[in-house]
Design a protein around this motif. Structure first.
Motif: not given
Length: 185
Positions: A155, A173-175, A177, A183-184
């Motif tokens: 992640d 994952n956050q990358h 997004c 957004t997720e």
């Protein structure tokens, strides 16, 4: 063949630290000698109160206890131990074949109950079974920790997007997004 089976049992038991609590001196002496030959460390107490003190001090892997003892009986001691560590493995050895004791033990979360006179091969098999279970639990915990570390690493370092067979996104994952602006959810 029997010797090979005994060697397997001994290998599984050789890493254990056991607290054995028994008020009858003859039984305690005999079983202590046998247990000592199987396990890494054996703590021996003569009543439930001493057993509880030893438990707090040494935190053994397994507790083996008689039920009827002076000062604090085995079920009372077990109840106190379960307050300290809910999943503590306890084996009850008792000459009492009373269903009431068995039910009380089960209510405390004690799953191992062996009647006296103790059949040594049965006790050895039970302790080996417990040791195998504890080993599997430990391995599962290590695997979960490794997976968590791997997920954290992935992640933090990679852009991840997972889709199902129909093309729907099921995980990002956050990358991902940050790069896509989505957004997720």
């Amino acid at each position: 063949m029997l010797e090979m089976i005994n060697d397997i049992h001994r290998d599984k038991l050789s890493k254990l630290r056991i607290l054995y609590v028994e008020d009858d001196s003859e039984t305690r002496e005999e079983l202590s000698m046998i247990l000592q030959s199987w396990v890494d460390v054996l703590y021996v107490a003569v009543n439930g109160s001493e057993g509880l003190n030893f438990y707090r001090k040494y935190e053994p892997d397994i507790v083996i206890t008689d039920i009827q003892m002076p000062i604090l009986n085995g079920l009372g001691m077990s109840s106190e131990i379960k307050r300290i560590k809910r999943d503590q493995c306890i084996v009850v050895l008792s000459a009492y074949n009373d269903v009431e004791y068995l039910f009380k033990a089960m209510e405390l979360g004690i799953q191992h109950y062996i009647t006296k006179p103790v059949m040594i091969d049965r006790l050895q098999a039970k302790l080996t079974q417990i040791a195998e279970f504890m080993s599997l639990e430990s391995e599962a915990l290590r695997s979960r920790k490794l997976l968590e570390q791997y997920k954290l690493m992935v992640d933090e370092k990679a852009i991840v997007c997972k889709m199902d067979s129909e093309g729907f996104i099921t995980y990002v994952n956050q990358h991902f997004c940050a790069l896509s602006g989505y957004t997720e959810h």
